[in-house]
Design a protein around this motif. Structure first.
Motif, PDB file in Angstrom:
ATOM      1  N   ASN A  11       0.818  -1.219   0.000  1.00  0.00           N
ATOM      2  CA  ASN A  11       0.000   0.000   0.000  1.00  0.00           C
ATOM      3  C   ASN A  11       0.850   1.267   0.000  1.00  0.00           C
ATOM      4  N   ILE A  12       2.149   1.128   0.220  1.00  0.00           N
ATOM      5  CA  ILE A  12       3.032   2.294   0.243  1.00  0.00           C
ATOM      6  C   ILE A  12       3.543   2.515  -1.179  1.00  0.00           C
ATOM      7  N   SER A  13       2.875   3.362  -1.908  1.00  0.00           N
ATOM      8  CA  SER A  13       3.200   3.530  -3.321  1.00  0.00           C
ATOM      9  C   SER A  13       4.379   4.460  -3.570  1.00  0.00           C
ATOM     10  N   VAL A  14       4.873   5.148  -2.546  1.00  0.00           N
ATOM     11  CA  VAL A  14       6.000   6.056  -2.752  1.00  0.00           C
ATOM     12  C   VAL A  14       7.332   5.323  -2.751  1.00  0.00           C
ATOM     13  N   LEU A  15       7.343   4.040  -2.371  1.00  0.00           N
ATOM     14  CA  LEU A  15       8.573   3.260  -2.334  1.00  0.00           C
ATOM     15  C   LEU A  15       8.588   2.241  -3.469  1.00  0.00           C
ATOM     16  N   PRO A  16       9.780   1.885  -3.977  1.00  0.00           N
ATOM     17  CA  PRO A  16       9.847   0.841  -5.008  1.00  0.00           C
ATOM     18  C   PRO A  16       9.474  -0.521  -4.422  1.00  0.00           C
ATOM     19  N   ALA A  17       8.917  -1.392  -5.239  1.00  0.00           N
ATOM     20  CA  ALA A  17       8.473  -2.711  -4.778  1.00  0.00           C
ATOM     21  C   ALA A  17       9.647  -3.600  -4.385  1.00  0.00           C
ATOM     22  N   THR A  18      10.789  -3.450  -5.045  1.00  0.00           N
ATOM     23  CA  THR A  18      11.991  -4.212  -4.710  1.00  0.00           C
ATOM     24  C   THR A  18      13.194  -3.277  -4.671  1.00  0.00           C
ATOM     25  N   LEU A  19      14.204  -3.687  -3.948  1.00  0.00           N
ATOM     26  CA  LEU A  19      15.465  -2.962  -3.903  1.00  0.00           C
ATOM     27  C   LEU A  19      16.553  -3.831  -4.523  1.00  0.00           C
ATOM     28  N   LYS A  20      17.651  -3.210  -4.893  1.00  0.00           N
ATOM     29  CA  LYS A  20      18.770  -3.934  -5.465  1.00  0.00           C
ATOM     30  C   LYS A  20      19.298  -4.936  -4.436  1.00  0.00           C
ATOM     31  N   ALA A  21      19.558  -6.160  -4.869  1.00  0.00           N
ATOM     32  CA  ALA A  21      20.073  -7.189  -3.973  1.00  0.00           C
ATOM     33  C   ALA A  21      21.480  -6.832  -3.488  1.00  0.00           C
ATOM     34  N   VAL A  22      21.814  -7.294  -2.291  1.00  0.00           N
ATOM     35  CA  VAL A  22      23.130  -7.086  -1.706  1.00  0.00           C
ATOM     36  C   VAL A  22      23.821  -8.439  -1.646  1.00  0.00           C
ATOM     37  N   GLN A  23      25.102  -8.460  -1.985  1.00  0.00           N
ATOM     38  CA  GLN A  23      25.840  -9.718  -2.010  1.00  0.00           C
ATOM     39  C   GLN A  23      27.247  -9.498  -1.494  1.00  0.00           C
ATOM     40  N   CYS A  24      27.773 -10.479  -0.766  1.00  0.00           N
ATOM     41  CA  CYS A  24      29.142 -10.412  -0.263  1.00  0.00           C
ATOM     42  C   CYS A  24      29.764 -11.801  -0.373  1.00  0.00           C
ATOM     43  N   THR A  25      30.984 -11.877  -0.912  1.00  0.00           N
ATOM     44  CA  THR A  25      31.701 -13.138  -1.050  1.00  0.00           C
ATOM     45  C   THR A  25      32.966 -13.081  -0.212  1.00  0.00           C
ATOM     46  N   MET A  26      33.206 -14.142   0.561  1.00  0.00           N
ATOM     47  CA  MET A  26      34.388 -14.223   1.422  1.00  0.00           C
ATOM     48  C   MET A  26      35.052 -15.584   1.245  1.00  0.00           C
ATOM     49  N   PRO A  27      36.386 -15.635   1.380  1.00  0.00           N
ATOM     50  CA  PRO A  27      37.064 -16.939   1.375  1.00  0.00           C
ATOM     51  C   PRO A  27      36.808 -17.663   2.694  1.00  0.00           C
ATOM     52  N   VAL A  28      36.624 -18.977   2.617  1.00  0.00           N
ATOM     53  CA  VAL A  28      36.340 -19.780   3.807  1.00  0.00           C
ATOM     54  C   VAL A  28      37.660 -20.261   4.389  1.00  0.00           C
ATOM     55  N   GLU A  29      37.859 -20.007   5.680  1.00  0.00           N
ATOM     56  CA  GLU A  29      39.041 -20.506   6.369  1.00  0.00           C
ATOM     57  C   GLU A  29      38.782 -21.938   6.792  1.00  0.00           C
ATOM     58  N   LYS A  30      39.770 -22.763   6.641  1.00  0.00           N
ATOM     59  CA  LYS A  30      39.648 -24.168   7.058  1.00  0.00           C
ATOM     60  C   LYS A  30      39.827 -24.258   8.563  1.00  0.00           C
ATOM     61  N   ASP A  31      39.206 -25.262   9.184  1.00  0.00           N
ATOM     62  CA  ASP A  31      39.244 -25.408  10.632  1.00  0.00           C
ATOM     63  C   ASP A  31      40.662 -25.588  11.168  1.00  0.00           C
ATOM     64  N   ASN A  32      41.502 -26.334  10.456  1.00  0.00           N
ATOM     65  CA  ASN A  32      42.856 -26.570  10.962  1.00  0.00           C
ATOM     66  C   ASN A  32      43.694 -25.295  10.924  1.00  0.00           C
ATOM     67  N   VAL A  33      43.399 -24.374  10.007  1.00  0.00           N
ATOM     68  CA  VAL A  33      44.119 -23.102   9.955  1.00  0.00           C
ATOM     69  C   VAL A  33      43.773 -22.271  11.191  1.00  0.00           C
ATOM     70  N   GLN A  34      42.499 -22.278  11.577  1.00  0.00           N
ATOM     71  CA  GLN A  34      42.097 -21.552  12.774  1.00  0.00           C
ATOM     72  C   GLN A  34      42.766 -22.125  14.018  1.00  0.00           C
ATOM     73  N   GLN A  35      42.858 -23.456  14.108  1.00  0.00           N
ATOM     74  CA  GLN A  35      43.451 -24.089  15.288  1.00  0.00           C
ATOM     75  C   GLN A  35      44.932 -23.801  15.373  1.00  0.00           C
ATOM     76  N   GLN A  36      45.629 -23.697  14.249  1.00  0.00           N
ATOM     77  CA  GLN A  36      47.048 -23.413  14.261  1.00  0.00           C
ATOM     78  C   GLN A  36      47.324 -21.986  14.747  1.00  0.00           C
ATOM     79  N   ASN A  37      46.421 -21.059  14.429  1.00  0.00           N
ATOM     80  CA  ASN A  37      46.622 -19.668  14.796  1.00  0.00           C
ATOM     81  C   ASN A  37      46.256 -19.372  16.247  1.00  0.00           C
ATOM     82  N   GLN A  38      45.540 -20.290  16.894  1.00  0.00           N
ATOM     83  CA  GLN A  38      45.131 -20.046  18.266  1.00  0.00           C
ATOM     84  C   GLN A  38      46.257 -20.472  19.212  1.00  0.00           C
TER      85      GLN A  38
END
Length: 152
Positions: free
Chosen positions: A124-151
């Motif tokens: 019912n709010i006609s002053v706003l667009p029906a959809t907005l531009k999608a947001v996306q973010c890509t990150m590299p996945v750290e492996k579990d053993n890498v995290q354990q080595q750094n701790q």
């Protein structure tokens, strides 16, 4: 002079609805933009969290975001107005040597992409667009053993 006393009142009555509509549009637009910023921050935070968590927590977060579980989404985003409904999706993938991407499970993925698409909750709010531009973010996945080595 006598016939022109009501001129300013008539002009004000003609301009007031247009002025109020503009003000209302600015307010709703600002609120929608605030929600959009909140969700874009949520996408970035979710991608970062998924990339650094251990495999059990990573799988639970991916499942919660892909099913748009309210508790999982609220962990990352609690927008002010909820004018837009965000639909989250997570895509874990590997990059092949030829540059193509293969979708895989989260525990063997090299990268994770979190995406949110937005649809207006109240049509019912006609002053706003029906959809907005999608947001996306890509990150590299750290492996579990890498995290354990750094701790320590």
């Amino acid at each position: 002079m006598k016939g022109q006393k009501g001129q300013s009142v008539v002009e004000f009555a003609l301009v007031l609805p247009i002025f109020l509509l503009i003000i209302l549009g600015v307010v709703y637009g600002g609120l929608a933009y605030a929600d959009y910023l909140q969700y874009s921050t949520a996408v970035r935070e979710a991608a970062r969290d998924i990339s650094v968590k251990d495999s059990a927590k990573r799988s639970a977060t991916v499942a919660g975001l892909n099913s748009n579980n309210a508790a999982t989404v609220k962990e990352y985003a609690d927008p002010l107005t909820k004018l837009y409904k965000a639909t989250f999706s997570v895509r874990p993938f590997k990059r092949n040597q030829d540059g193509s991407e293969t979708v895989t499970d989260i525990n063997s993925a090299q990268f994770v992409t979190v995406k949110a698409e937005f649809v207006l909750n109240n049509t019912n709010i006609s002053v706003l667009p029906a959809t907005l531009k999608a947001v996306q973010c890509t990150m590299p996945v750290e492996k579990d053993n890498v995290q354990q080595q750094n701790q320590p």
